[in-house]
Motif scaffolding. Structure first.
Motif, PDB file in Angstrom:
ATOM      1  N   ASP A  18       0.818  -1.213   0.000  1.00  0.00           N
ATOM      2  CA  ASP A  18       0.000   0.000   0.000  1.00  0.00           C
ATOM      3  C   ASP A  18       0.852   1.263   0.000  1.00  0.00           C
ATOM      4  O   ASP A  18       0.395   2.315  -0.419  1.00  0.00           O
ATOM      5  CB  ASP A  18      -0.951  -0.002   1.197  1.00  0.00           C
ATOM      6  N   ALA A  19       2.083   1.165   0.479  1.00  0.00           N
ATOM      7  CA  ALA A  19       3.009   2.304   0.464  1.00  0.00           C
ATOM      8  C   ALA A  19       3.727   2.300  -0.891  1.00  0.00           C
ATOM      9  O   ALA A  19       3.341   1.587  -1.806  1.00  0.00           O
ATOM     10  CB  ALA A  19       3.994   2.177   1.612  1.00  0.00           C
ATOM     11  N   ALA A  20       4.773   3.050  -0.994  1.00  0.00           N
ATOM     12  CA  ALA A  20       5.524   3.131  -2.245  1.00  0.00           C
ATOM     13  C   ALA A  20       6.152   1.777  -2.584  1.00  0.00           C
ATOM     14  O   ALA A  20       6.815   1.172  -1.744  1.00  0.00           O
ATOM     15  CB  ALA A  20       6.600   4.202  -2.126  1.00  0.00           C
ATOM     16  N   PRO A  21       5.958   1.299  -3.805  1.00  0.00           N
ATOM     17  CA  PRO A  21       6.591   0.036  -4.199  1.00  0.00           C
ATOM     18  C   PRO A  21       8.104   0.205  -4.325  1.00  0.00           C
ATOM     19  O   PRO A  21       8.597   1.316  -4.530  1.00  0.00           O
ATOM     20  CB  PRO A  21       5.957  -0.259  -5.555  1.00  0.00           C
ATOM     21  N   VAL A  22       8.815  -0.909  -4.197  1.00  0.00           N
ATOM     22  CA  VAL A  22      10.273  -0.900  -4.356  1.00  0.00           C
ATOM     23  C   VAL A  22      10.629  -1.883  -5.472  1.00  0.00           C
ATOM     24  O   VAL A  22       9.875  -2.828  -5.749  1.00  0.00           O
ATOM     25  CB  VAL A  22      10.998  -1.272  -3.044  1.00  0.00           C
ATOM     26  N   PRO A  23      11.779  -1.667  -6.113  1.00  0.00           N
ATOM     27  CA  PRO A  23      12.199  -2.627  -7.124  1.00  0.00           C
ATOM     28  C   PRO A  23      12.205  -4.050  -6.558  1.00  0.00           C
ATOM     29  O   PRO A  23      12.632  -4.283  -5.434  1.00  0.00           O
ATOM     30  CB  PRO A  23      13.613  -2.150  -7.484  1.00  0.00           C
ATOM     31  N   GLY A  24      11.680  -4.965  -7.337  1.00  0.00           N
ATOM     32  CA  GLY A  24      11.550  -6.359  -6.905  1.00  0.00           C
ATOM     33  C   GLY A  24      10.132  -6.733  -6.532  1.00  0.00           C
ATOM     34  O   GLY A  24       9.793  -7.919  -6.509  1.00  0.00           O
ATOM     35  N   ASP A  25       9.274  -5.730  -6.215  1.00  0.00           N
ATOM     36  CA  ASP A  25       7.867  -6.040  -5.964  1.00  0.00           C
ATOM     37  C   ASP A  25       7.250  -6.582  -7.250  1.00  0.00           C
ATOM     38  O   ASP A  25       7.687  -6.243  -8.354  1.00  0.00           O
ATOM     39  CB  ASP A  25       7.095  -4.786  -5.535  1.00  0.00           C
ATOM     40  N   LEU A  26       6.242  -7.411  -7.097  1.00  0.00           N
ATOM     41  CA  LEU A  26       5.541  -7.947  -8.260  1.00  0.00           C
ATOM     42  C   LEU A  26       4.348  -7.064  -8.591  1.00  0.00           C
ATOM     43  O   LEU A  26       3.687  -6.535  -7.699  1.00  0.00           O
ATOM     44  CB  LEU A  26       5.099  -9.382  -7.998  1.00  0.00           C
ATOM     45  N   LYS A  38      -8.916 -12.345 -10.162  1.00  0.00           N
ATOM     46  CA  LYS A  38      -8.901 -12.723 -11.580  1.00  0.00           C
ATOM     47  C   LYS A  38      -7.773 -11.960 -12.262  1.00  0.00           C
ATOM     48  O   LYS A  38      -7.990 -10.908 -12.853  1.00  0.00           O
ATOM     49  CB  LYS A  38     -10.244 -12.415 -12.236  1.00  0.00           C
ATOM     50  N   THR A  39      -6.576 -12.493 -12.136  1.00  0.00           N
ATOM     51  CA  THR A  39      -5.424 -11.848 -12.750  1.00  0.00           C
ATOM     52  C   THR A  39      -5.051 -12.590 -14.029  1.00  0.00           C
ATOM     53  O   THR A  39      -5.426 -13.750 -14.228  1.00  0.00           O
ATOM     54  CB  THR A  39      -4.221 -11.834 -11.799  1.00  0.00           C
ATOM     55  N   HIS A  40      -4.315 -11.908 -14.882  1.00  0.00           N
ATOM     56  CA  HIS A  40      -3.898 -12.544 -16.130  1.00  0.00           C
ATOM     57  C   HIS A  40      -2.423 -12.307 -16.436  1.00  0.00           C
ATOM     58  O   HIS A  40      -1.890 -12.872 -17.385  1.00  0.00           O
ATOM     59  CB  HIS A  40      -4.749 -12.049 -17.305  1.00  0.00           C
ATOM     60  N   HIS A  41      -1.748 -11.469 -15.633  1.00  0.00           N
ATOM     61  CA  HIS A  41      -0.362 -11.156 -15.947  1.00  0.00           C
ATOM     62  C   HIS A  41       0.367 -10.660 -14.707  1.00  0.00           C
ATOM     63  O   HIS A  41      -0.236 -10.057 -13.827  1.00  0.00           O
ATOM     64  CB  HIS A  41      -0.302 -10.082 -17.035  1.00  0.00           C
ATOM     65  N   VAL A  42       1.674 -10.915 -14.660  1.00  0.00           N
ATOM     66  CA  VAL A  42       2.520 -10.421 -13.571  1.00  0.00           C
ATOM     67  C   VAL A  42       3.852  -9.980 -14.158  1.00  0.00           C
ATOM     68  O   VAL A  42       4.356 -10.581 -15.105  1.00  0.00           O
ATOM     69  CB  VAL A  42       2.711 -11.490 -12.463  1.00  0.00           C
ATOM     70  N   GLY A  43       4.383  -8.887 -13.615  1.00  0.00           N
ATOM     71  CA  GLY A  43       5.706  -8.389 -13.994  1.00  0.00           C
ATOM     72  C   GLY A  43       6.494  -8.084 -12.730  1.00  0.00           C
ATOM     73  O   GLY A  43       5.958  -8.119 -11.625  1.00  0.00           O
ATOM     74  N   ILE A  44       7.769  -7.777 -12.882  1.00  0.00           N
ATOM     75  CA  ILE A  44       8.636  -7.431 -11.758  1.00  0.00           C
ATOM     76  C   ILE A  44       8.927  -5.940 -11.839  1.00  0.00           C
ATOM     77  O   ILE A  44       9.444  -5.461 -12.856  1.00  0.00           O
ATOM     78  CB  ILE A  44       9.946  -8.228 -11.783  1.00  0.00           C
ATOM     79  N   TYR A  45       8.587  -5.215 -10.776  1.00  0.00           N
ATOM     80  CA  TYR A  45       8.785  -3.766 -10.746  1.00  0.00           C
ATOM     81  C   TYR A  45      10.269  -3.429 -10.682  1.00  0.00           C
ATOM     82  O   TYR A  45      11.008  -4.002  -9.878  1.00  0.00           O
ATOM     83  CB  TYR A  45       8.049  -3.175  -9.546  1.00  0.00           C
ATOM     84  N   LEU A  46      10.699  -2.505 -11.539  1.00  0.00           N
ATOM     85  CA  LEU A  46      12.091  -2.072 -11.590  1.00  0.00           C
ATOM     86  C   LEU A  46      12.298  -0.670 -11.053  1.00  0.00           C
ATOM     87  O   LEU A  46      13.425  -0.232 -10.875  1.00  0.00           O
ATOM     88  CB  LEU A  46      12.605  -2.137 -13.034  1.00  0.00           C
ATOM     89  N   GLY A  47      11.208   0.052 -10.805  1.00  0.00           N
ATOM     90  CA  GLY A  47      11.291   1.449 -10.394  1.00  0.00           C
ATOM     91  C   GLY A  47      11.006   2.365 -11.566  1.00  0.00           C
ATOM     92  O   GLY A  47      11.017   1.940 -12.722  1.00  0.00           O
ATOM     93  N   GLY A  74      -2.300  -4.001  -8.810  1.00  0.00           N
ATOM     94  CA  GLY A  74      -1.589  -3.689  -7.590  1.00  0.00           C
ATOM     95  C   GLY A  74      -0.195  -4.262  -7.534  1.00  0.00           C
ATOM     96  O   GLY A  74       0.184  -5.133  -8.304  1.00  0.00           O
ATOM     97  N   PHE A  75       0.576  -3.715  -6.572  1.00  0.00           N
ATOM     98  CA  PHE A  75       1.912  -4.202  -6.269  1.00  0.00           C
ATOM     99  C   PHE A  75       1.797  -5.171  -5.093  1.00  0.00           C
ATOM    100  O   PHE A  75       1.068  -4.905  -4.137  1.00  0.00           O
ATOM    101  CB  PHE A  75       2.831  -3.047  -5.849  1.00  0.00           C
TER     102      PHE A  75
END
Length: 78
Positions: A18-26, A38-47, A74-75
Protein backbone atom coordinates in the motif's frame (compact mmCIF):
# COMPACT_ATOMS: atom_id res chain seq x y z
CA UNK A 1 10.30 -18.59 -8.01
CA UNK A 2 6.58 -18.41 -7.43
CA UNK A 3 6.05 -22.16 -7.67
CA UNK A 4 3.18 -24.03 -9.27
CA UNK A 5 -0.14 -22.38 -9.99
CA UNK A 6 -1.57 -19.46 -11.87
CA UNK A 7 -1.12 -15.75 -11.19
CA UNK A 8 -4.37 -15.98 -9.19
CA UNK A 9 -2.80 -18.58 -6.89
CA UNK A 10 0.40 -16.55 -6.51
CA UNK A 11 -1.22 -13.25 -5.55
CA UNK A 12 -3.21 -14.97 -2.79
CA UNK A 13 0.08 -15.92 -1.05
CA UNK A 14 1.39 -12.35 -1.00
CA UNK A 15 0.61 -9.09 0.74
CA UNK A 16 -0.44 -5.97 -1.10
CA UNK A 17 2.00 -3.05 -1.05
CA UNK A 18 0.00 0.00 0.00
CA UNK A 19 3.01 2.30 0.46
CA UNK A 20 5.52 3.13 -2.24
CA UNK A 21 6.59 0.04 -4.20
CA UNK A 22 10.27 -0.90 -4.36
CA UNK A 23 12.20 -2.63 -7.12
CA UNK A 24 11.55 -6.36 -6.91
CA UNK A 25 7.87 -6.04 -5.96
CA UNK A 26 5.54 -7.95 -8.26
CA UNK A 27 2.98 -6.10 -10.36
CA UNK A 28 -0.27 -7.92 -11.07
CA UNK A 29 -2.74 -7.06 -13.80
CA UNK A 30 -6.40 -8.04 -13.84
CA UNK A 31 -8.98 -7.56 -11.11
CA UNK A 32 -8.46 -8.19 -7.39
CA UNK A 33 -11.27 -7.64 -4.88
CA UNK A 34 -11.93 -8.95 -1.36
CA UNK A 35 -14.14 -11.70 -2.83
CA UNK A 36 -12.35 -12.66 -6.04
CA UNK A 37 -9.01 -12.71 -7.78
CA UNK A 38 -8.90 -12.72 -11.58
CA UNK A 39 -5.42 -11.85 -12.75
CA UNK A 40 -3.90 -12.54 -16.13
CA UNK A 41 -0.36 -11.16 -15.95
CA UNK A 42 2.52 -10.42 -13.57
CA UNK A 43 5.71 -8.39 -13.99
CA UNK A 44 8.64 -7.43 -11.76
CA UNK A 45 8.79 -3.77 -10.75
CA UNK A 46 12.09 -2.07 -11.59
CA UNK A 47 11.29 1.45 -10.39
CA UNK A 48 10.49 4.66 -12.27
CA UNK A 49 7.29 3.21 -13.74
CA UNK A 50 9.04 0.30 -15.46
CA UNK A 51 8.75 -3.47 -15.17
CA UNK A 52 10.56 -6.58 -16.37
CA UNK A 53 8.01 -8.34 -18.47
CA UNK A 54 7.42 -11.19 -20.91
CA UNK A 55 4.20 -10.17 -22.68
CA UNK A 56 3.17 -13.75 -23.48
CA UNK A 57 4.37 -17.29 -22.95
CA UNK A 58 7.58 -17.92 -24.87
CA UNK A 59 8.28 -14.23 -25.47
CA UNK A 60 11.66 -12.63 -24.88
CA UNK A 61 11.82 -10.87 -21.51
CA UNK A 62 11.93 -7.10 -21.94
CA UNK A 63 11.56 -3.81 -20.06
CA UNK A 64 8.15 -2.12 -20.44
CA UNK A 65 6.31 0.82 -18.95
CA UNK A 66 3.72 -0.27 -16.40
CA UNK A 67 1.15 1.76 -18.36
CA UNK A 68 1.52 -0.67 -21.28
CA UNK A 69 -1.27 -2.74 -19.72
CA UNK A 70 -4.44 -0.90 -18.74
CA UNK A 71 -5.81 -3.06 -15.91
CA UNK A 72 -3.20 -2.58 -13.17
CA UNK A 73 -4.33 -4.55 -10.07
CA UNK A 74 -1.59 -3.69 -7.59
CA UNK A 75 1.91 -4.20 -6.27
CA UNK A 76 2.51 -7.27 -4.08
CA UNK A 77 5.41 -8.87 -2.20
CA UNK A 78 6.09 -11.98 -0.11
Amino acid sequence: MLGPGSTNDHVRRMRRVDAAPVPGDLIFFGRITKKSVKTHHVGIYLGQGRMMNAPETGAVVRIDDIARLKDFAGFYRF
